[in-house]
Design a protein around this motif. Structure first.
Motif, mmCIF file in Angstrom:
data_model
loop_
_atom_site.group_PDB
_atom_site.id
_atom_site.type_symbol
_atom_site.label_atom_id
_atom_site.label_comp_id
_atom_site.label_asym_id
_atom_site.label_seq_id
_atom_site.Cartn_x
_atom_site.Cartn_y
_atom_site.Cartn_z
ATOM 1 N N PHE A 31 7.279 18.519 1.431
ATOM 2 C CA PHE A 31 5.850 18.581 1.691
ATOM 3 C C PHE A 31 5.045 17.972 0.541
ATOM 4 O O PHE A 31 4.098 17.210 0.756
ATOM 5 C CB PHE A 31 5.435 20.035 1.913
ATOM 6 C CG PHE A 31 3.951 20.199 2.121
ATOM 7 C CD1 PHE A 31 3.351 19.819 3.313
ATOM 8 C CD2 PHE A 31 3.149 20.718 1.128
ATOM 9 C CE1 PHE A 31 1.983 19.958 3.499
ATOM 10 C CE2 PHE A 31 1.785 20.854 1.290
ATOM 11 C CZ PHE A 31 1.199 20.486 2.484
ATOM 12 N N VAL A 32 5.435 18.270 -0.692
ATOM 13 C CA VAL A 32 4.720 17.718 -1.840
ATOM 14 C C VAL A 32 4.936 16.197 -1.915
ATOM 15 O O VAL A 32 4.034 15.449 -2.320
ATOM 16 C CB VAL A 32 5.162 18.413 -3.139
ATOM 17 C CG1 VAL A 32 4.556 17.735 -4.366
ATOM 18 C CG2 VAL A 32 4.774 19.878 -3.106
ATOM 19 N N MET A 33 6.109 15.740 -1.503
ATOM 20 C CA MET A 33 6.320 14.291 -1.455
ATOM 21 C C MET A 33 5.332 13.641 -0.485
ATOM 22 O O MET A 33 4.756 12.585 -0.781
ATOM 23 C CB MET A 33 7.754 13.986 -1.017
ATOM 24 C CG MET A 33 8.050 12.492 -0.866
ATOM 25 S SD MET A 33 9.693 12.161 -0.189
ATOM 26 C CE MET A 33 9.498 12.814 1.476
ATOM 27 N N LEU A 34 5.123 14.270 0.676
ATOM 28 C CA LEU A 34 4.148 13.739 1.629
ATOM 29 C C LEU A 34 2.725 13.866 1.101
ATOM 30 O O LEU A 34 1.861 13.050 1.424
ATOM 31 C CB LEU A 34 4.266 14.469 2.961
ATOM 32 C CG LEU A 34 5.591 14.316 3.727
ATOM 33 C CD1 LEU A 34 5.582 15.171 4.975
ATOM 34 C CD2 LEU A 34 5.830 12.853 4.088
ATOM 35 N N GLU A 35 2.494 14.868 0.283
ATOM 36 C CA GLU A 35 1.146 15.134 -0.216
ATOM 37 C C GLU A 35 0.785 14.211 -1.381
ATOM 38 O O GLU A 35 -0.293 13.604 -1.399
ATOM 39 C CB GLU A 35 1.065 16.599 -0.643
ATOM 40 C CG GLU A 35 -0.329 17.128 -0.831
ATOM 41 C CD GLU A 35 -0.298 18.615 -1.125
ATOM 42 O OE1 GLU A 35 -1.095 19.347 -0.521
ATOM 43 O OE2 GLU A 35 0.521 19.058 -1.947
ATOM 44 N N TYR A 36 1.694 14.082 -2.358
ATOM 45 C CA TYR A 36 1.416 13.324 -3.577
ATOM 46 C C TYR A 36 2.126 11.965 -3.635
ATOM 47 O O TYR A 36 1.830 11.164 -4.499
ATOM 48 C CB TYR A 36 1.834 14.132 -4.801
ATOM 49 C CG TYR A 36 0.830 15.163 -5.240
ATOM 50 C CD1 TYR A 36 -0.046 14.912 -6.282
ATOM 51 C CD2 TYR A 36 0.762 16.398 -4.613
ATOM 52 C CE1 TYR A 36 -0.961 15.854 -6.697
ATOM 53 C CE2 TYR A 36 -0.145 17.358 -5.008
ATOM 54 C CZ TYR A 36 -1.014 17.076 -6.055
ATOM 55 O OH TYR A 36 -1.929 18.016 -6.466
ATOM 56 N N ASN A 37 3.125 11.767 -2.784
ATOM 57 C CA ASN A 37 3.932 10.544 -2.771
ATOM 58 C C ASN A 37 5.073 10.571 -3.779
ATOM 59 O O ASN A 37 5.799 9.588 -3.905
ATOM 60 C CB ASN A 37 3.087 9.278 -3.025
ATOM 61 C CG ASN A 37 3.416 8.169 -2.048
ATOM 62 O OD1 ASN A 37 4.045 8.395 -1.026
ATOM 63 N ND2 ASN A 37 2.986 6.958 -2.361
ATOM 64 N N ARG A 88 0.826 -1.200 0.000
ATOM 65 C CA ARG A 88 0.000 0.000 0.000
ATOM 66 C C ARG A 88 0.864 1.255 0.000
ATOM 67 O O ARG A 88 0.864 2.055 0.931
ATOM 68 C CB ARG A 88 -0.953 -0.019 1.187
ATOM 69 C CG ARG A 88 -2.041 -1.062 1.082
ATOM 70 C CD ARG A 88 -2.796 -1.010 -0.239
ATOM 71 N NE ARG A 88 -3.413 0.267 -0.486
ATOM 72 C CZ ARG A 88 -4.646 0.564 -0.097
ATOM 73 N NH1 ARG A 88 -5.388 -0.343 0.505
ATOM 74 N NH2 ARG A 88 -5.148 1.749 -0.354
ATOM 75 N N LEU A 89 1.581 1.429 -1.097
ATOM 76 C CA LEU A 89 2.419 2.613 -1.270
ATOM 77 C C LEU A 89 1.586 3.884 -1.254
ATOM 78 O O LEU A 89 2.041 4.930 -0.790
ATOM 79 C CB LEU A 89 3.199 2.494 -2.576
ATOM 80 C CG LEU A 89 3.989 3.710 -3.049
ATOM 81 C CD1 LEU A 89 5.083 4.050 -2.058
ATOM 82 C CD2 LEU A 89 4.577 3.469 -4.430
ATOM 83 N N ASP A 90 0.361 3.806 -1.764
ATOM 84 C CA ASP A 90 -0.469 5.013 -1.872
ATOM 85 C C ASP A 90 -0.738 5.651 -0.519
ATOM 86 O O ASP A 90 -0.910 6.874 -0.419
ATOM 87 C CB ASP A 90 -1.792 4.680 -2.563
ATOM 88 C CG ASP A 90 -2.566 3.593 -1.839
ATOM 89 O OD1 ASP A 90 -2.015 2.492 -1.667
ATOM 90 O OD2 ASP A 90 -3.722 3.846 -1.453
ATOM 91 N N CYS A 91 -0.772 4.862 0.559
ATOM 92 C CA CYS A 91 -1.092 5.397 1.875
ATOM 93 C C CYS A 91 0.113 6.021 2.564
ATOM 94 O O CYS A 91 0.024 6.417 3.732
ATOM 95 C CB CYS A 91 -1.702 4.308 2.748
ATOM 96 S SG CYS A 91 -3.367 3.841 2.238
ATOM 97 N N LEU A 92 1.255 6.119 1.851
ATOM 98 C CA LEU A 92 2.359 6.926 2.357
ATOM 99 C C LEU A 92 2.144 8.401 2.042
ATOM 100 O O LEU A 92 2.953 9.238 2.448
ATOM 101 C CB LEU A 92 3.682 6.463 1.739
ATOM 102 C CG LEU A 92 4.219 5.103 2.218
ATOM 103 C CD1 LEU A 92 5.467 4.733 1.436
ATOM 104 C CD2 LEU A 92 4.509 5.122 3.706
ATOM 105 N N SER A 93 1.070 8.730 1.339
ATOM 106 C CA SER A 93 0.796 10.113 0.966
ATOM 107 C C SER A 93 -0.519 10.563 1.594
ATOM 108 O O SER A 93 -1.411 9.758 1.889
ATOM 109 C CB SER A 93 0.712 10.253 -0.553
ATOM 110 O OG SER A 93 -0.418 9.570 -1.052
ATOM 111 N N MET A 94 -0.655 11.890 1.779
ATOM 112 C CA MET A 94 -1.886 12.454 2.344
ATOM 113 C C MET A 94 -3.062 12.243 1.407
ATOM 114 O O MET A 94 -4.174 11.915 1.843
ATOM 115 C CB MET A 94 -1.671 13.940 2.640
ATOM 116 C CG MET A 94 -0.737 14.199 3.811
ATOM 117 S SD MET A 94 -0.589 15.946 4.217
ATOM 118 C CE MET A 94 0.636 16.452 3.021
ATOM 119 N N LEU A 95 -2.844 12.412 0.110
ATOM 120 C CA LEU A 95 -3.940 12.215 -0.833
ATOM 121 C C LEU A 95 -4.364 10.755 -0.897
ATOM 122 O O LEU A 95 -5.547 10.444 -1.042
ATOM 123 C CB LEU A 95 -3.525 12.709 -2.221
ATOM 124 C CG LEU A 95 -3.508 14.219 -2.410
ATOM 125 C CD1 LEU A 95 -2.929 14.586 -3.763
ATOM 126 C CD2 LEU A 95 -4.920 14.800 -2.281
#
Length: 748
Positions: free
Chosen positions: A201-207, A111-118
């Motif tokens: 921050f964008v890395m955390l936001e979009y992955n 679940r790589l997608d859940c490393l991001s806020m989006l």
């Protein structure tokens, strides 16, 4: 405000106290946080959390302390006390004013997608039925197009699938706004500067990891994504000088590497207080190569955590534009129109997967309609096109873990709820497990060897180059097969024989005891085939070493020798007799066994295996004791093919006596004793023949030898007369003379 605890009282001499004889001094109209006695604070001197206790300072009772960001756990700053905005409400707990909701997620690796806020937002939206609002991306552009400012190329598209970039002029490097610093701090990242903080921050936001270069340090405003050249070096942002190999992907300018692709940037192009022009990168790198590079260099960064799991290429330009807008917002500057997008192999269309009602029913054991399935997938952000009995599902950019139909089935049931899956019986009975003849033969052989006093061992099917060289089987003409991705040098090659592992275990046991040792292993060996996968042969092998009868006070030490060829031969004969396999023994050659003491075992023209004494040079390489070591190795497939077609039949015990004759035969020295035994047993009245003496030397012609046999004659229906025995022996002698040139030397 931090709460109290039962820790030891804080030593005020170790803290940065800001109280004098009176209350703490703050500039007029400035507000700060006041932890009271019992608060749990970080002590920067002892580097641990401690409880604040009351103390007397210069005769004044102290019931609190004004702290820095570090002591409150809000940041890394320890140069002064924290100063809050003027609108901060007096008397309100600090946790209510500055606190935020932080999700601490425990994720499975897929679940790589859940490393991001989006990514998490889409999961929450699916649970609550809400809609995800992605950030609006707008920024002003001016000046020459970005394509005229910088040149970018990908020399090795197998390692870099897509590379996008923008250029921002006139940026002002400095601290980030407080909201940005707070977001990074609460996510466990350290604020650095406004431009670098935006990329994190964008890395955390979009992955999507990003990297910012100082364009003025990039030679000739040229970026080349390529493999590192032999002998190239790069000083990375952590100050370490790293030697690069051709397996490493680098971001290079016209002359030198300026970053390690997807891992870490170079110190020669980092953003500093002097930077005015930023080259912002957002790229997609090969997951396997990124993982190998990070592992080989001991670098585990937030970027490698994401790249090594395989990001989607379409994510790169989205995160690039978002980061460009934020940099312009927090650092100013003008953005060059457009963005560079180098995409060597773009797909024709977004990835899609078809989901059918049949597969839903088959996997879940329940009826799920297409409308219900589509509703669940819509909540998760999937786009669906309906056909009469299926859904064609377009995979969104943030989901790299959905690739097959069963992945969609899992997504549907996650939303519907696992509790909705009914308990149903299997549609058909569980198939009866029928053991194959080959497995049965292997297990029976193992049981028989154990019953014969041997011990089973189990080795890894992988071996090292050094071990194969010790066994003498790493021949360059027919080398063992090397696996493509060995985990270590000790598990690099597929074993072509079981003897290497057996001798290794024997050597280890001999160093700890005197034996005797009788070891065997049943498993697969991998025989190389040109241009193809190896031939996997089921094999059983054994080694025997030490004194035949062991050590005993009852026996004379010199009365019983070491185990040798005939002990190993006896074990093999035990196996062959068990399944009534007729076999012949011929002088053979094998690299593991000593010449002249090696026999090839055959059934007709089929080679069953080899028996022999281990070659002295191999014993020396394995540091085996000077005593004898014998071994055998049998091909179970050949044994299976040699099994008699008919089952054994019972024969009654003989009722009539045996007549015995001793025959000493003179014959050419090159005639094997086994051949003579075979000819003797062809006589219908001869039941058994035993070789008891071999002689060559005086009184014999050169090139001849004498073999002496006990010959047992018996009839099932009568007692043989002397005349019948003599007639049978005469016929035997004539047959031996005709077949192998044997003459009678003596008879008894």
């Amino acid at each position: 405000m931090p709460t109290g605890s039962d820790c030891a009282p804080l030593q005020r001499a170790q803290m940065r106290w800001r109280w004098s004889a009176g209350p703490p001094t703050l500039p007029r109209d400035k507000r700060s946080a006041l932890p009271r006695v019992g608060a749990y604070l970080y002590n920067a001197h002892s580097r641990r959390q401690e409880t604040l206790a009351a103390a007397s300072i210069r005769g004044v009772e102290s019931q609190g302390m004004i702290c820095s960001e570090l002591e409150l756990g809000l940041g890394e700053d320890h140069t002064g006390i924290i100063v809050l905005p003027e609108d901060a409400p007096l008397g309100e707990p600090l946790s209510d004013y500055l606190g935020d909701t932080i999700l601490d997620l425990e994720l499975t690796p897929n679940r790589l997608d859940c490393l991001s806020m989006l990514g998490v937002a889409h999961e929450v939206a699916a649970l609550t039925g809400g809609k995800v609002r992605e950030p609006e991306i707008q920024y002003a552009e001016s000046g020459p197009p970005v394509g005229e400012r910088v040149s970018i190329s990908i020399a090795h598209p197998d390692l870099c699938h897509r590379y996008t970039a923008t250029v921002i002029d006139g940026v002002r490097i400095g601290p980030s706004p407080q909201w940005l610093q707070d977001r990074l701090t609460r996510a466990g990242l350290r604020p650095i500067s406004n431009v670098v903080d935006v990329t994190n921050f964008v890395m955390l936001e979009y992955n999507q990891p990003l990297h910012a270069f100082d364009l003025d340090t990039v030679k000739e405003a040229t970026v080349i994504v390529r493999r590192a050249g032999p002998g190239e070096k790069l000083t990375t942002l952590d100050g370490v000088d790293r030697d690069l190999t051709t397996d490493n992907l680098v971001i290079a300018d016209a002359n030198d590497p300026i970053g390690l692709g997807g891992v870490i940037g170079g110190a020669n192009s980092e953003i500093g207080s002097y930077t005015s022009t930023v080259l912002l990168e957002s790229a997609n790198f090969n997951a396997s190569n990124n993982r190998e590079t990070a592992t080989s260099m001991g670098l585990r960064t937030e970027a490698t955590l994401r790249f090594e799991k395989g990001l989607r290429p379409e994510l790169a330009p989205m995160a690039l534009r978002r980061a460009t807008a934020l940099i312009q917002e927090v650092a100013g500057g003008t953005v060059a129109p457009g963005f560079i997008d180098v995409y060597p192999e773009p797909p024709d269309s977004p990835p899609t997967v078809t989901l059918t009602t049949r597969r839903l029913k088959q996997s879940l054991g329940m009826d799920v309609g297409l409308e219900q399935a589509q509703s669940a997938l819509d909540l998760l952000g999937f786009a669906c096109t309906t056909t009469p009995d299926s859904l064609v599902v377009t995979i969104p950019w943030w989901r790299n873990d959905v690739n097959i139909e069963d992945d969609l089935v899992e997504e549907v049931i996650r939303v519907i709820g696992y509790d909705a899956v009914p308990t149903v019986m299997l549609s058909t009975p569980i198939p009866f497990h029928s053991r194959t003849q080959a497995i049965t033969l292997r297990d029976d052989i193992k049981d028989l060897l154990v019953a014969g006093g041997m011990q089973e061992i189990i080795n890894y099917p992988l071996a090292s180059s050094e071990l194969l060289e010790r066994i003498g089987l790493n021949d360059s003409a027919a080398p063992a097969m090397r696996i493509a991705n060995p985990m270590s040098s000790t598990h690099e090659f597929l074993r072509p024989t079981l003897q290497a592992g057996l001798l290794t275990i024997l050597a280890a046991n001999q160093s700890n005891g005197t034996g005797p040792f009788r070891l065997f292993e049943a498993g697969r060996v991998f025989l190389p085939r040109s241009g193809d996968l190896p031939d996997e042969a089921e094999t059983v092998a054994g080694v025997l070493a030490g004194r035949r009868g062991g050590v005993s006070w009852l026996a004379d030490p010199g009365s019983d020798g070491d185990m040798d060829f005939y002990d190993a031969k006896g074990i093999v004969e035990l196996l062959l007799d068990r399944w009534d396999i007729g076999a012949s023994w011929e002088l053979g050659e094998h690299p593991v066994y000593q010449p002249g003491r090696c026999a090839v075992v055959k059934s007709g023209s089929t080679v069953l295996g080899y028996v022999g004494e281990i070659h002295p040079s191999i014993k020396e390489r394995f540091d085996l004791n000077s005593g004898g070591v014998a071994g055998f190795e049998l091909d179970l497939r050949a044994l299976l093919s040699a099994l008699p077609e008919s089952e054994r039949r019972f024969e009654s015990l003989p009722r009539f006596p045996v007549a015995t004759r001793d025959l000493a035969l003179v014959l050419p020295v090159d005639v094997p004793a086994g051949r003579v035994t075979e000819l003797i047993l062809r006589n219908r009245l001869i039941q058994r023949a035993e070789l008891f003496d071999i002689y060559s030397g005086d009184n014999l012609a050169p090139g001849t030898k004498s073999l002496a046999f006990h010959v047992h004659l018996q009839a099932a229906d009568r007692t043989l007369t002397n005349e019948e025995v003599d007639k049978s022996v005469d016929g035997l002698l004539r047959n031996l003379e005709r077949e192998v040139g044997a003459t009678l030397r003596s008879q008894g």
